[in-house]
Design an enzyme around this catalytic site. Structure first.
Site, PDB file in Angstrom:
ATOM      1  N   HIS A 131       0.830  -1.209   0.000  1.00  0.00           N
ATOM      2  CA  HIS A 131       0.000   0.000   0.000  1.00  0.00           C
ATOM      3  C   HIS A 131       0.861   1.254   0.000  1.00  0.00           C
ATOM      4  O   HIS A 131       0.686   2.161  -0.818  1.00  0.00           O
ATOM      5  CB  HIS A 131      -0.917  -0.027   1.232  1.00  0.00           C
ATOM      6  CG  HIS A 131      -1.813   1.178   1.334  1.00  0.00           C
ATOM      7  ND1 HIS A 131      -1.462   2.298   2.039  1.00  0.00           N
ATOM      8  CD2 HIS A 131      -3.024   1.419   0.797  1.00  0.00           C
ATOM      9  CE1 HIS A 131      -2.434   3.177   1.945  1.00  0.00           C
ATOM     10  NE2 HIS A 131      -3.405   2.672   1.200  1.00  0.00           N
ATOM     11  N   CYS A 137      -3.254  32.438  -6.625  1.00  0.00           N
ATOM     12  CA  CYS A 137      -1.920  32.231  -6.068  1.00  0.00           C
ATOM     13  C   CYS A 137      -1.967  31.459  -4.752  1.00  0.00           C
ATOM     14  O   CYS A 137      -1.027  31.488  -3.985  1.00  0.00           O
ATOM     15  CB  CYS A 137      -1.194  33.561  -5.890  1.00  0.00           C
ATOM     16  SG  CYS A 137      -1.962  34.649  -4.690  1.00  0.00           S
TER      17      CYS A 137
END
Lengths: 848, 848
Positions: A427, A803
């Site tokens: 995993h 931004c």
């Protein structure tokens, strides 16, 4: 067109009508293409997703008819065929149809040894994978003969009270049913979801006549590919093993042959030059006609070559770029397709820093390099702690025994992952690679005591939560402390791909860069300027911090101005350096945003030290600190509010920017700085700051006798600024959405404080995603759309941007394009990801 | 229609065409109406706003023509005539036209003494008010004869080097010019703006022929009104003074006569019954025809009655209500007009608590009762401190030497105002009355040392910032400590007015009430239920606090459930009491909203005490407190987030509400409780809480075998909840906008922290108003409109409301009506204000 899936529930893939990956899976589709190219593929039948789903529900196809396809030797393999190969599926199962009778027949035709091996192999895999018996019972060591076979058959009978099933139809039915049900089980679903598959993704199965690879004459099996999985450059790699089946040759212990002459040991090229030549021809044909670098699985039975399967060459991100660019250079695919083929997030793997090979390495643990790149960070033992670190912008290494789906958000938040257990397909490994997070797994020598919060390494050293370590996900090592790094050099193919991407982009990509180092990375990755330069860090250097504290401690504007006067040359030098690095590209500087009290120490000893340094009584210092303390600093006196209340700070910053503009323009490309006002909520705030900054500009022009331009804009990070964007646009050349704060305010949720319950919230599905990771298109996104629309309507020539930290996500870029933004700005290392994602979006739109 | 303002720049108001208050001011208009009613008004000329504005700019009307109106005795007065009388203006100037020649003439006709008095009076007022000479130079003591006149004329010449102007045209021109210019000066503008006038409000002037009030026969002047200014009930009050002019009779020292027989001393009624009867007739005529209680200014010259002016009877809020209701009862005006005539905010004056007359009074200071009502609070010495107190919801008394416009926001924030200086028309007095804030001015015996933060009173006691005092703005006293109060009893007229208002209201008015006491006030003021019952306070009682701390200190759900089990009966009792008081009216209960750490002590000693009480090591307590601390508690783990993370708290509250519902419904009117979920930002939050609460309801119904209904709704206080109102409405029977938090999040501005710069911001016009006082219609308001629209569209039968602190403002009610809200909820004392404002809005809409 003929109906593909007939009454019997399966499809002979040599039929003329094309098979689709959407109904039968990628493997079935690929096999049909190989057949059409004339490759010697054994008879193959495809079972559609629907057919397999019915099998899982208990409704089998007509097994007699199915086996009849394979004629006199109904000996078959079954392989999974999911829509995408990445989505997993059960392992291949070979030699179905082996029974006592077939054993006798094959003992005649292929010899006793071959017959034993084939039957034993089938009994073992059937017992373990289909009948789910204890694997230990079927462990045969090196015994492969008659006795081993008999032992396996006996063990089967002992465990099940039945003789091993002899009817090929029964065997095949069991295999199909088992595979179909496993696919619909929880763990397979979680695994494929982790790899990006939808929960209800279908599984197709491919039933193929066995080519034996054992027996008389040249017989064996192998795998070949023509480029390196690591680099993507031309290199024939693979293995061949005589008297073997499937992918046996790839097992390290088998002593299989290399293929090409330059490999070690006797190569296939030397021993079977005709077969080798044929394989090379097949490879070239596949590359040209399948428009991809394929890995071919082949079997030789008694001197005859058969192609059983072909899959895309597995590849690192670097190899993916190299392969796509080479295919485009060779005219096999278009440049657009090369751009479209690369998963943008995978690029971050190329962009990760690597350990400096010349640097010293204090290796404390060795494991498996599961996701490349190196990372430095402090140790954390829980996903929650990793998220807390991220909230503090502190890089961390998540150390776990192994990872589970609950750790995914923690892995996302970490700079790197280190686990005690697991291999390359664990995993942790799969997820970390998907995320581009450096990862070392299977570092079994470590002793992890999560409760005590300690990590003991073989040399006896003990590391605690918060200690700094380095992991090298390429070499599979963990190192004490912060090992020296080197910046990545992504290479020429990367540069070509990026150049092609840029030709397609219709939204600008800038970088958030506060320091010269970050600005240099931004340049290297060809950001189109700096979209967010935060200036706060500039005040935290020791020399400047003292001056800032003087500013905080005075109420007299004259004293404050004098202190700021001393900061001016330092700020100016900061900006000169940034402007020089960016060579005339736009640099958007956000004016000071922090609350003043952030410059004050908090602890008792820090306060005492400050009192001594300032020559003030401790009580004065304490009182001042208390005066400046805020209940909710996020919603307090900062940003433009400070700019209006203590205007001298912005005056100084504007002057430093303008003086640096003149200096840098004199030395290089002309600079047009962009000045951004943070935390605006009302038009008048902008008007007031604008008039002061205009005055500073006029003063500087006058003093220096030099003209310059600049652009003043607003960071839209309060809901009100978004709603009033039309007002604010009156005074703003640009609006840049700061989605981090905008998310906090839209949700009424502080990022610093959300860690305590965000896991619960995402786990319970209260929020589909953590809105600080994935832009909330419904709420925050609506404010952004409203703001963009109103800003643009009020001032059509306005520049619109985003931004926030969301800027580099492909999803966010899609959102911003749709909202009509001119550019997004993201962390410098995300710039290539963003450029590629933007290009793909433009391509998609072109197609649709 | 004939043009009103002729070439000469003035208008004879006996002309037929009506004069408008919008062009000539209220006094001019009223005088015209008096003339039309046949009252004996001397010849009067009105100068329009425009004419006066031209005068200020230097362009005089034709003075000869103007004086010619007054024929043989060009002796005139000039009075201001602003649009509304409240807006101020220069004082009246009498006897313009007095000069040496007129003195001689009047000495003949009216006697030397009268002529001296008239001339002296004019010289004095002209010198001081028009020529702006030093008042001390014209102080004459009791001398009113020839010598005093000569001394004044000499003083004028000594100061100006000119003989006192003799030409009536020159005198009048100077008066007009001076008055016109004063109106356009800064201080007059600020004063009228404080009274609600626009900055560019115009001034009209009224030039009226003098009636002398001095001389032979019965001569004198007086003022009469027919109702009490305090109570509004019928009562003839006023003064008359023989041989006087203007309002001389009202000066306390003059020994003027009362008018009616029941007054002290010889009354006009006794001495001049015919005149008295005539005045009563005029009063009745005015009331009937002008539809208002008027105060009449009259002069008697040689036995003949002249009415110089009439103004609305000045009145307390109580009197305003009494007068309007009486006029409506008498059929003079309609009930609607009575409702429309009362300024809603003025009602709060009636609703202020009063000092208990039976209580002890420790009076420490005496001054002038400038704004009625009593208030208890801690002393603050600055407006900023008053605002800080308000942010903490701590009542305070603002103590200042005197107040200035910069103090207005502090006065708004204070429970009461006390000043050392000033009279009934001082800034403090005017503003405080406008706001309905109790105020005592002119407490000259106090010694205020704002720097040291002390207030010394005559008996030597010293009060410091934070000490509690009481002020009685009715009696004009300041008292030490918290004096006992009695709740106001607004009276029968108030009740009638409110009943009429309710008949007009088309938006519901509820009260925010957390306690039984507040709920009782809500009932008394006929709120239509409780719109916001905050439950947090219920956990702060000492017995409960201990239990809450146990809840905070355990991580074990079972322990937590046990602690909550102990809170359950207490919460149930709280709700039973509230439901009983509200007698079946809706009660909207907000589920627990506070962060848990609010229940923990902060200081070192508090922590130690807690550790002792909990039997835990101090270090454990400190660590737990640190764990729960939040960077931005406003944006942290509170509200529904706590409800989802620690669901046992909401479970307990829901159970308490339902059990109380059954109990209260059994004892009285059936109860349908409303349960409100705070701080929602996503639909799923509501769904999760709803399913748990539904389960609790089912369990309680099952246990008790009794059915009940309830309504579950959402408090919309994050921008995201407003934007996603259509989602949230799926699970909500009502949405109630919490504009306080919504404002904080929309602006990104914490109310707790805004005090440090809000004054600067409002002073600089960055924010037109403090958005925490006046709802920001542009930003917060847009979110509210969006949320209301989307909620309604998704679920047409949904109830929409506002329950923020803005709820009681007339502006907010107008906004909420327009946004389609069903009700607003405000503080109980604001309920009548809100009801009246809502009725007026409905009336306005009916008219337009």
């Amino acid at each position: 067109m003929q109906k593909q899936t007939d009454r019997t529930g399966f499809t002979l893939i040599r039929r003329v009508a094309p098979i689709s990956a959407d109904t039968h899976g990628g493997r079935a589709k690929c096999l049909q293409r190989l057949i059409r190219l004339g490759l010697p593929v054994p008879e193959t039948v495809a079972l559609s997703f629907e057919a397999v789903h019915r099998i899982a529900a208990g409704e089998l196809p007509d097994m007699e008819a199915l086996l009849a396809v394979f004629g006199a030797r109904p000996l078959v393999s079954v392989r999974p065929s999911a829509q995408l190969a990445d989505w997993g599926g059960p392992g291949a199962l070979l030699n179905i149809g082996m029974n006592d009778a077939m054993h006798a027949t094959l003992a005649e035709s292929h010899g006793e040894e071959a017959a034993n091996a084939l039957y034993l192999r089938f009994v073992q895999s059937f017992a373990v994978n289909i009948a789910r018996l204890d694997p230990d019972m079927f462990e045969t060591g090196n015994g492969l003969g008659r006795d081993a076979l008999q032992a396996a058959l006996d063990a089967y009978q002992a465990e099940t009270d039945e003789y091993f099933p002899q009817d090929p139809a029964v065997q095949l039915a069991e295999v199909l049913r088992s595979m179909a049900r496993a696919w619909e089980g929880t763990s397979a679903r979680l695994l494929r979801q982790a790899r990006g598959a939808p929960a209800d993704a279908g599984l197709g199965l491919v039933v193929q006549q066995m080519v034996l690879g054992v027996g008389p004459g040249e017989s064996g099996a192998g795998v070949i590919q023509f480029v390196s999985s690591e680099t993507g450059r031309p290199q024939i790699t693979g293995r061949y093993l005589g008297q073997s089946q499937g992918r046996d040759a790839l097992r390290a212990s088998t002593g299989a042959q290399y293929l090409a002459r330059d490999g070690r040991g006797g190569s296939l090229e030397v021993q079977q030059p005709a077969l080798f030549t044929q394989l090379k021809e097949y490879g070239a044909l596949c590359r040209q006609r399948l428009r991809e670098e394929m890995q071919i699985e082949f079997t030789v039975e008694n001197g005859t070559l058969h192609v059983l399967d072909a899959v895309r060459v597995p590849r690192s991100a670097r190899a993916a770029v190299e392969i796509a660019v080479a295919l485009a250079r060779d005219g096999v695919i278009s440049r657009e397709e090369a751009v479209a083929r690369i998963e943008p997030r995978a690029l971050s793997e190329l962009l990760h820093p690597q350990l400096d090979p010349a640097g010293e390495r204090d290796v404390v643990l060795r494991g498996i390099g599961a996701s490349p790149g190196a990372a430095v960070g402090c140790i954390v033992f829980t996903a929650a702690a990793a998220q807390a670190c991220q909230a503090r912008e502190q890089p961390c290494i998540l150390v776990r025994r192994e990872t589970t789906p609950e750790d995914i958000r923690g892995m996302q938040a970490a700079a790197g992952v280190l686990t005690e257990r697991g291999g390359v397909t664990s995993h942790a490994a799969v997820i970390a690679r998907g995320m581009g997070v450096p990862c070392v797994v299977g570092a079994g020598d470590m002793v992890l005591d999560a409760k005590a919060g300690t990590l003991r390494v073989p040399d006896g050293r003990i590391f605690r939560e918060g200690d700094t370590i380095t992991i090298d996900g390429t070499a599979g090592q963990a190192l004490a402390g912060a090992a020296p790094m080197q910046e990545p050099g992504p290479g020429a193919a990367f540069d070509s791909l990026m150049e092609w991407a840029d030709g397609l982009c219709d939204i600008g990509i800038r970088a958030n860069a506060d320091t010269p180092a970050e600005a240099r990375v931004a340049r290297r990755f060809r950001a189109q300027g700096i979209g967010l330069c935060r200036t706060e860090h500039m005040f935290f250097e020791p020399e400047r911090l003292t001056v800032m504290r003087e500013i905080v401690f005075t109420d007299d504007p004259a004293d404050r101005a004098a202190a700021l006067e001393r900061l001016l040359p330092m700020q100016r030098a900061d900006f000169v350096e940034l402007f020089s690095i960016m060579q005339g590209q736009p640099v958007c500087i956000r004016l000071f945003d922090l609350p003043l009290h952030e410059f004050l120490p908090s602890g008792r000893s820090g306060l005492r030290a400050l009192a001594e340094a300032m020559g003030l009584p401790l009580s004065d210092v304490v009182r001042r600190v208390e005066t400046l303390a805020e209940v909710n600093p996020m919603l307090g006196l900062r940003g433009v509010r400070l700019g209006i209340t203590v205007p001298e700070i912005y005056d100084m910053q504007a002057r430093a920017i303008f003086e640096a503009t003149i200096e840098a323009s004199g030395a290089g490309a002309p600079v047009v700085p962009e000045i951004m006002i943070p935390l605006v909520s009302a038009q008048k705030e902008v008007a007031l700051v604008k008039s002061r900054i205009d005055a500073v500009a006029a003063a500087v022009r006058n003093e220096r006798g030099v003209g310059f331009d600049f652009r003043l804009g607003v960071m839209v990070e309060t809901p009100r600024a978004a709603l009033r964007a039309h007002d604010i646009a009156q005074h703003a050349a640009f609006l840049s959405f700061g989605t981090n704060d905008l998310t906090q305010m839209t949700y009424g949720l502080s990022r610093d404080d959300a860690g305590r319950f965000m896991n619960d919230y995402v786990a319970q599905g209260v929020f589909a995603e953590d809105p600080f990771h994935i832009l909330d298109a419904e709420g925050v996104g609506e404010l952004l759309r409203i703001g963009a629309r109103r800003g643009r309507e009020a001032r059509p020539e306005i520049t619109l941007a985003m931004c926030g930290e969301h800027g580099g996500n492909p999803e966010s870029i899609a959102f911003c394009r749709a909202a009509g933004l001119d550019y997004v700005s993201c962390s410098p290392y995300r710039v290539p990801v963003a450029r590629l994602a933007a290009a793909q979006l433009a391509l998609k739109q072109r197609v649709s």
